[in-house]
Design a protein around this motif. Sequence first.
Motif, PDB file in Angstrom:
ATOM      1  N   GLY A 149       0.730  -1.337   0.180  1.00 28.74           N
ATOM      2  CA  GLY A 149       0.010  -0.116   0.383  1.00 28.74           C
ATOM      3  C   GLY A 149       0.638   1.654   0.122  1.00 28.74           C
ATOM      4  N   ARG A 150       1.954   1.638  -0.453  1.00 29.17           N
ATOM      5  CA  ARG A 150       2.902   2.500  -0.864  1.00 29.17           C
ATOM      6  C   ARG A 150       3.004   3.320  -1.452  1.00 29.17           C
ATOM      7  NH1 ARG A 150       8.051   0.100   2.206  1.00 29.17           N
ATOM      8  NH2 ARG A 150       9.220   2.184   1.077  1.00 29.17           N
ATOM      9  N   ALA A 151       3.051   2.838  -2.865  1.00 24.67           N
ATOM     10  CA  ALA A 151       2.344   2.781  -3.932  1.00 24.67           C
ATOM     11  C   ALA A 151       1.244   2.401  -4.947  1.00 24.67           C
ATOM     12  CB  ALA A 151       3.541   2.614  -4.981  1.00 24.67           C
ATOM     13  N   ASP A 152       0.994   2.989  -6.089  1.00 23.50           N
ATOM     14  CA  ASP A 152      -0.763   2.792  -6.645  1.00 23.50           C
ATOM     15  C   ASP A 152      -0.279   1.983  -7.885  1.00 23.50           C
ATOM     16  OD1 ASP A 152      -2.048   4.272  -4.735  1.00 23.50           O
ATOM     17  OD2 ASP A 152      -0.767   6.560  -5.913  1.00 23.50           O
ATOM     18  N   ALA A 153       0.595   1.772  -7.553  1.00 19.48           N
ATOM     19  CA  ALA A 153       0.700   1.185  -9.293  1.00 19.48           C
ATOM     20  C   ALA A 153       2.303   0.871 -10.036  1.00 19.48           C
ATOM     21  CB  ALA A 153       0.860   2.362 -10.745  1.00 19.48           C
ATOM     22  N   VAL A 154       2.805  -0.294 -10.396  1.00 19.06           N
ATOM     23  CA  VAL A 154       4.241   0.104 -10.960  1.00 19.06           C
ATOM     24  C   VAL A 154       4.618  -0.056 -12.432  1.00 19.06           C
ATOM     25  CG1 VAL A 154       5.863  -1.662 -11.554  1.00 19.06           C
ATOM     26  CG2 VAL A 154       4.839  -1.748  -9.707  1.00 19.06           C
ATOM     27  N   VAL A 155       5.962   0.621 -12.328  1.00 20.37           N
ATOM     28  CA  VAL A 155       5.968   0.541 -14.411  1.00 20.37           C
ATOM     29  C   VAL A 155       7.743   0.455 -13.639  1.00 20.37           C
ATOM     30  CG1 VAL A 155       7.135   2.934 -16.184  1.00 20.37           C
ATOM     31  CG2 VAL A 155       4.464   3.203 -14.357  1.00 20.37           C
ATOM     32  N   SER A 156       7.623  -0.820 -15.323  1.00 22.20           N
ATOM     33  CA  SER A 156       8.934  -0.937 -15.907  1.00 22.20           C
ATOM     34  C   SER A 156       9.312  -1.249 -16.750  1.00 22.20           C
ATOM     35  CB  SER A 156       9.230  -2.818 -15.313  1.00 22.20           C
ATOM     36  OG  SER A 156      10.475  -3.090 -15.268  1.00 22.20           O
ATOM     37  N   ALA A 157      10.451  -1.197 -17.187  1.00 21.99           N
ATOM     38  CA  ALA A 157      11.285  -0.799 -18.981  1.00 21.99           C
ATOM     39  C   ALA A 157      12.428  -2.829 -18.931  1.00 21.99           C
ATOM     40  CB  ALA A 157      11.717   0.054 -19.005  1.00 21.99           C
ATOM     41  N   GLY A 158      12.257  -3.108 -17.675  1.00 25.40           N
ATOM     42  CA  GLY A 158      13.246  -4.358 -17.334  1.00 25.40           C
ATOM     43  C   GLY A 158      13.043  -5.493 -18.429  1.00 25.40           C
ATOM     44  N   ASP A 159      13.406  -6.666 -17.813  1.00 29.22           N
ATOM     45  CA  ASP A 159      12.639  -8.225 -18.388  1.00 29.22           C
ATOM     46  C   ASP A 159      10.905  -8.111 -18.101  1.00 29.22           C
ATOM     47  OD1 ASP A 159      12.079 -11.679 -17.772  1.00 29.22           O
ATOM     48  OD2 ASP A 159      14.125 -11.641 -18.730  1.00 29.22           O
ATOM     49  N   THR A 160      10.622  -9.089 -19.137  1.00 31.71           N
ATOM     50  CA  THR A 160       9.019  -9.000 -19.167  1.00 31.71           C
ATOM     51  C   THR A 160       8.914 -10.030 -18.026  1.00 31.71           C
ATOM     52  OG1 THR A 160       8.303  -8.306 -21.193  1.00 31.71           O
ATOM     53  CG2 THR A 160       7.486  -9.581 -20.392  1.00 31.71           C
ATOM     54  N   ARG A 161       9.659 -11.523 -18.566  1.00 29.40           N
ATOM     55  CA  ARG A 161       8.969 -12.413 -17.445  1.00 29.40           C
ATOM     56  C   ARG A 161       9.488 -12.503 -15.764  1.00 29.40           C
ATOM     57  NH1 ARG A 161      11.452 -16.078 -14.828  1.00 29.40           N
ATOM     58  NH2 ARG A 161      13.954 -15.156 -15.763  1.00 29.40           N
ATOM     59  N   VAL A 162      10.330 -11.487 -16.286  1.00 29.77           N
ATOM     60  CA  VAL A 162       9.957 -10.833 -14.067  1.00 29.77           C
ATOM     61  C   VAL A 162       9.536  -9.923 -13.819  1.00 29.77           C
ATOM     62  CG1 VAL A 162      11.799  -9.746 -12.273  1.00 29.77           C
ATOM     63  CG2 VAL A 162      13.210 -11.367 -14.376  1.00 29.77           C
ATOM     64  N   ALA A 163       8.797  -8.846 -14.821  1.00 28.12           N
ATOM     65  CA  ALA A 163       7.837  -8.270 -14.325  1.00 28.12           C
ATOM     66  C   ALA A 163       6.397  -9.633 -13.732  1.00 28.12           C
ATOM     67  CB  ALA A 163       6.871  -7.330 -15.240  1.00 28.12           C
ATOM     68  N   VAL A 164       6.593 -10.190 -14.747  1.00 31.55           N
ATOM     69  CA  VAL A 164       4.935 -11.181 -15.184  1.00 31.55           C
ATOM     70  C   VAL A 164       5.204 -11.645 -13.104  1.00 31.55           C
ATOM     71  CG1 VAL A 164       2.944 -13.035 -15.981  1.00 31.55           C
ATOM     72  CG2 VAL A 164       4.339 -10.889 -17.676  1.00 31.55           C
ATOM     73  N   VAL A 165       6.513 -12.137 -12.757  1.00 29.97           N
ATOM     74  CA  VAL A 165       6.607 -13.499 -11.926  1.00 29.97           C
ATOM     75  C   VAL A 165       6.735 -12.814 -10.271  1.00 29.97           C
ATOM     76  CG1 VAL A 165       8.346 -15.302 -11.393  1.00 29.97           C
ATOM     77  CG2 VAL A 165       7.755 -15.650 -13.595  1.00 29.97           C
ATOM     78  N   SER A 166       7.557 -12.133 -11.186  1.00 36.65           N
ATOM     79  CA  SER A 166       6.680 -10.557  -9.708  1.00 36.65           C
ATOM     80  C   SER A 166       5.384 -10.149  -9.425  1.00 36.65           C
ATOM     81  CB  SER A 166       8.406  -9.772  -9.568  1.00 36.65           C
ATOM     82  OG  SER A 166       9.428 -10.068 -10.086  1.00 36.65           O
ATOM     83  N   ALA A 167       4.672 -10.010 -10.632  1.00 34.54           N
ATOM     84  CA  ALA A 167       3.132  -9.466  -9.904  1.00 34.54           C
ATOM     85  C   ALA A 167       2.725 -10.295  -9.193  1.00 34.54           C
ATOM     86  CB  ALA A 167       2.852  -8.750 -11.276  1.00 34.54           C
ATOM     87  N   ALA A 168       2.857 -11.549 -10.092  1.00 33.22           N
ATOM     88  CA  ALA A 168       1.398 -12.683  -9.266  1.00 33.22           C
ATOM     89  C   ALA A 168       2.120 -13.350  -8.335  1.00 33.22           C
ATOM     90  CB  ALA A 168       1.811 -13.674 -10.781  1.00 33.22           C
ATOM     91  N   ARG A 169       3.435 -12.790  -7.875  1.00 31.33           N
ATOM     92  CA  ARG A 169       3.980 -13.628  -6.808  1.00 31.33           C
ATOM     93  C   ARG A 169       3.809 -12.400  -5.374  1.00 31.33           C
ATOM     94  NH1 ARG A 169       9.601 -14.764  -7.306  1.00 31.33           N
ATOM     95  NH2 ARG A 169       9.294 -16.501  -8.183  1.00 31.33           N
ATOM     96  N   GLU A 170       4.105 -11.463  -5.887  1.00 32.78           N
ATOM     97  CA  GLU A 170       3.907 -10.447  -4.529  1.00 32.78           C
ATOM     98  C   GLU A 170       2.085  -9.505  -4.698  1.00 32.78           C
ATOM     99  OE1 GLU A 170       6.224  -9.525  -2.439  1.00 32.78           O
ATOM    100  OE2 GLU A 170       7.892 -10.188  -3.462  1.00 32.78           O
ATOM    101  N   LEU A 171       2.000  -9.550  -5.653  1.00 33.72           N
ATOM    102  CA  LEU A 171      -0.058  -8.798  -5.438  1.00 33.72           C
ATOM    103  C   LEU A 171      -1.072 -10.227  -6.289  1.00 33.72           C
ATOM    104  CD1 LEU A 171       0.597  -5.865  -8.259  1.00 33.72           C
ATOM    105  CD2 LEU A 171       1.141  -6.104  -6.123  1.00 33.72           C
ATOM    106  N   GLY A 172      -0.274 -10.844  -6.549  1.00 31.78           N
ATOM    107  CA  GLY A 172      -1.423 -12.316  -6.668  1.00 31.78           C
ATOM    108  C   GLY A 172      -2.176 -11.997  -7.923  1.00 31.78           C
ATOM    109  N   ARG A 173      -2.641 -13.409  -8.655  1.00 29.18           N
ATOM    110  CA  ARG A 173      -3.262 -13.074  -9.312  1.00 29.18           C
ATOM    111  C   ARG A 173      -5.033 -13.253  -9.459  1.00 29.18           C
ATOM    112  NH1 ARG A 173      -0.851 -18.616 -11.793  1.00 29.18           N
ATOM    113  NH2 ARG A 173      -0.949 -18.439  -9.521  1.00 29.18           N
ATOM    114  N   TRP A 174      -5.767 -12.987 -10.456  1.00 35.52           N
ATOM    115  CA  TRP A 174      -7.408 -12.705 -10.139  1.00 35.52           C
ATOM    116  C   TRP A 174      -7.837 -14.579 -10.392  1.00 35.52           C
ATOM    117  CZ3 TRP A 174      -7.965  -8.584 -14.051  1.00 35.52           C
ATOM    118  CH2 TRP A 174      -7.989  -7.507 -14.165  1.00 35.52           C
ATOM    119  N   PRO A 175      -8.895 -14.446  -9.729  1.00 35.53           N
ATOM    120  CA  PRO A 175      -9.295 -15.660  -9.579  1.00 35.53           C
ATOM    121  C   PRO A 175      -9.629 -16.463 -11.031  1.00 35.53           C
ATOM    122  CG  PRO A 175     -10.637 -14.710  -8.266  1.00 35.53           C
ATOM    123  CD  PRO A 175      -9.545 -13.650  -8.773  1.00 35.53           C
ATOM    124  N   GLY A 176      -9.131 -17.773 -11.833  1.00 37.68           N
ATOM    125  CA  GLY A 176      -9.360 -18.640 -12.621  1.00 37.68           C
ATOM    126  C   GLY A 176      -8.330 -17.784 -13.308  1.00 37.68           C
TER     127      GLY A 176
END
Length: 300
Positions: free
Chosen positions: A78-105
């Motif tokens: 809750g310390r930021a509202d959004a993330v912006v990155s131009a880094g490795d796509t795979r790292v961004a996707v995996v990190s987002a899923a792990r830290e933020l969680g995926r939607w049901p389904g």
Amino acid sequence: MARIAVDLLGGDQAPAVVVDGALRACRADPFLHLTLVGPAEAADAVVAALKPAERRRVTTEITPTATVPGAMRLVAEGRADAVVSAGDTRVAVVSAARELGRWPGVRRPALTAVLPTAAGRVILLDVGSAVDSDAETLAWHARLGAAYASVVHRIPAPRVGLLTIGTEPGKGDRLRRTLPALLYDLPLPGGARYAGLVEGGDVVLGRAADVVVTDGFTGNVLLKGLETAYALTGPPAPEKDLPPRAALLLGVSGTVVVCHGAAAGPDLAAGIALAADLHRRASVAVIADLLRAQRGIAND
């Protein structure tokens, strides 16, 4: 105020290009607060270039490495509202899923880009997240793209097309030959409907579909090919109408914008502006609610 966590080490020319983009974004939007995630020397370069009044809108999170997970964690806490990155796509996707969680389904989140076309704009997904998609993944891409078109672009009853090598029935690989039957019967949010098969040329023309669904491998190849062609010949739209060269990661519980690794300063600034706009409109939460409500009705 929109609080954006910016990955300072993301991009082929980082951190210099990210510093440039962060400065541009901060100066263009007085209601923006940036948290720069990265090594101290890169963060100090941004802060030093700002006017004293602007410095109050920039904080730093000193992280010598693993800047993308660190930025995602700021949103999760809750310390930021959004993330912006131009880094490795795979790292961004995996990190987002792990830290933020995926939607049901949602098993495979989708990177969703908007491309200029002769008729306006088209929404293309996936452009690099799930490179080896199956039928379930592409069906979810259709749902995600329809909801995005309805909520963010306010398109009534979006037309969803499936990208393949021809519009005649039976064209394409085994996945593309079997998927249309599933998409025809698939309930889509926002009053969307499956509009059939589309080709690469239809993406440029923009008349056959509002949303084009494909796997991340094909989508990324198409995206980069079109961008290079547009850079050489000019896009099929006035420059002022060009969408930002950035993609929203749909399917995770947070606003995550991924820019190209080859992004320049203006591209990073546009990605930050996109993230701020999506947050201010609560777009990701509204999309999630729309999908949840639509699936609930369908399940009934």
